[in-house]
Design an enzyme around this catalytic site. Structure first.
Site, mmCIF file in Angstrom:
data_model
loop_
_atom_site.group_PDB
_atom_site.id
_atom_site.type_symbol
_atom_site.label_atom_id
_atom_site.label_comp_id
_atom_site.label_asym_id
_atom_site.label_seq_id
_atom_site.Cartn_x
_atom_site.Cartn_y
_atom_site.Cartn_z
ATOM 1 C CG ASP A 5 -1.794 -1.228 1.327
ATOM 2 O OD1 ASP A 5 -2.384 -1.634 0.316
ATOM 3 O OD2 ASP A 5 -1.847 -1.810 2.420
ATOM 4 C CG HIS A 12 -0.722 -1.458 -7.844
ATOM 5 N ND1 HIS A 12 0.169 -2.051 -8.707
ATOM 6 C CD2 HIS A 12 -0.274 -1.754 -6.599
ATOM 7 C CE1 HIS A 12 1.114 -2.676 -8.014
ATOM 8 N NE2 HIS A 12 0.852 -2.518 -6.745
#
Length: 420
Positions: A12, A40
């Site tokens: 992340d 993503h």
């Protein structure tokens, strides 16, 4: 020459945005490991794209994209993401391929994933329940099914039935799975899937022989690596530089850059020790201002101060040539900032990042405090324009880790990135 983008923390970090920016310079973009547990998010012209199994390099309309041999692939998820991109007007025709050596991830794996988490009870890993772990278990046990085997219907059907029988013996009536229904779905998908499946070896070999620029897009991050992460609170693949070589068979002698992506603070999804986690107003502010929700799961991310002991360890494994520091703007309103520069265990300084969860859960972080900059950095385009206190924060990261910061993220948009 090959450039690799890898997560340096717990995932992340915002790898997709850098991949998007860099992708315009590369003809081939590849995923080396993992499955649709990755996520993503990319914002282009106010349109938000979410990628999971597909390489986010598909945003570049001139690129060829590859899902490599060490990946695990959910066929319905693959088709779903393609359809989402087409809805946004992005054509993927003849631009995305799956290695025939990648492993097929079935609905059976996802169901088993949930049952295994229940079995673990209070020691649950906190998986995405997408089936990643069980699929890799089958791969390691040599009972899995590769994508290339899907096209031999008789073989695939027998292997999937055998897999289902084995899990049924283990879980009994807790496993509610219709293997014949899944077989029928694959009968429908098989003709369509055929156009995407290739032998990746000639593709990569040809690219290297012709010096075709290749960009490797890492999934998850080093601290979730099956060997080097906070085991067992990890994913089931090699998410570090080693996984790039085993998943794509690229030459280590053709590497140009290994870019480590680090968030300007720290986050983690799921269980496991997190020495710098802030269960207070600091953590709440980082979560809210940083919009820290998982792309794949929607779960709230745990938040805390940047941990440079962890980052230095990550660098020792992945050998980064530079950093991409992301989400710097999220720190804009803090009066002061802290950075972890050491661990103490039982009053003694630790020489490095510990291997066991027990030790990591007991470490006391040693912090260095920095004054905040209390002004907006959002959208700043040059390093010179950054506030002095911001520069001091960045330069300390460089000094402590011995790796330079080449890119600095100052907002979610594609344009909000400083290049040094």
């Amino acid at each position: 020459m090959t450039t690799v983008v890898l997560g340096a923390q717990f995932g992340d970090e915002g790898k997709g945005k850098l991949v998007d920016i860099l992708s315009r310079q590369f003809q081939i973009i590849a995923r080396s490991a993992g499955g649709h547990n990755a996520g993503h998010t990319i914002v282009v012209d106010k349109v938000t794209y979410d990628f999971h199994i597909l390489p986010s390099g598909l945003i570049n309309p001139d690129s060829t994209n590859l899902i490599g041999s060490a990946c695990v692939v959910s066929v319905p998820q693959f088709f779903h993401e393609l359809e989402q991109l087409e809805m946004h007007g992005l054509s993927t025709k003849d631009r995305i391929f799956i290695s025939d050596r990648a492993h097929a991830l079935f609905e059976l794996h996802a169901l088993v994933d949930g049952l295994e988490e229940v079995e673990l009870g209070g020691k649950a890993v906190g998986t995405t329940k997408k089936g990643i772990g069980p699929c890799y278990q089958n791969k390691a046990a040599r009972s899995g099914l590769r994508v290339g085997e899907i096209f031999d219907k008789e073989h695939m059907d027998a292997k999937l039935r055998s897999m289902a029988t084995a899990y049924k013996k283990r879980f009994g009536d807790l496993l509610q799975y219709d293997v014949e229904a899944e077989i029928k779905r694959y009968d429908e998908w098989r003709p369509r899937l055929a156009q995407y499946v290739i032998d990746q070896v000639p593709l990569v070999q040809s690219a290297e022989q012709n010096n075709t620029p290749m960009l490797i897009e890492g999934a998850n991050a080093l601290l979730l690596d099956i060997d080097w992460g906070t085991y067992p609170m990890v994913t089931s693949s090699n998410t570090g530089i080693g996984g790039v070589f085993t998943g794509l068979a690229i030459s280590p002698f053709k590497l140009k850059e290994v870019i480590g992506v680090i968030k300007a603070y720290q986050t983690r999804v799921g269980g496991g020790p997190f020495p710098t986690e802030q269960l207070n107003k600091v953590g709440e502010t980082l979560q809210e201002v940083g919009r820290e929700f998982g792309v794949t799961t929607g779960r709230r991310r745990r938040c805390g101060w940047l941990d440079l002991v962890l980052i230095k360890y990550s660098n020792a494994i992945n050998h980064y040539t530079c950093w991409n520091l992301t989400k710097l703007d999220i720190l804009d309103e803090f009066e002061e900032l802290k950075v972890c520069i050491g661990y103490k265990l039982n009053g003694q300084d630790l020489p490095s990042f510990p291997a066991t969860l027990d030790a990591l859960s007991k470490v006391e972080p040693v912090y260095k405090t920095f004054p905040g900059w209390k002004t907006s950095t959002t959208g700043i385009k040059t390093y010179q324009e950054l506030p002095e206190n911001t520069k001091k924060y960045i330069e300390f990261v460089e000094e402590f880790t011995g790796v330079g910061v080449k890119w600095i993220g100052t907002g979610p948009a594609r344009e909000a990135m400083i290049t040094r």
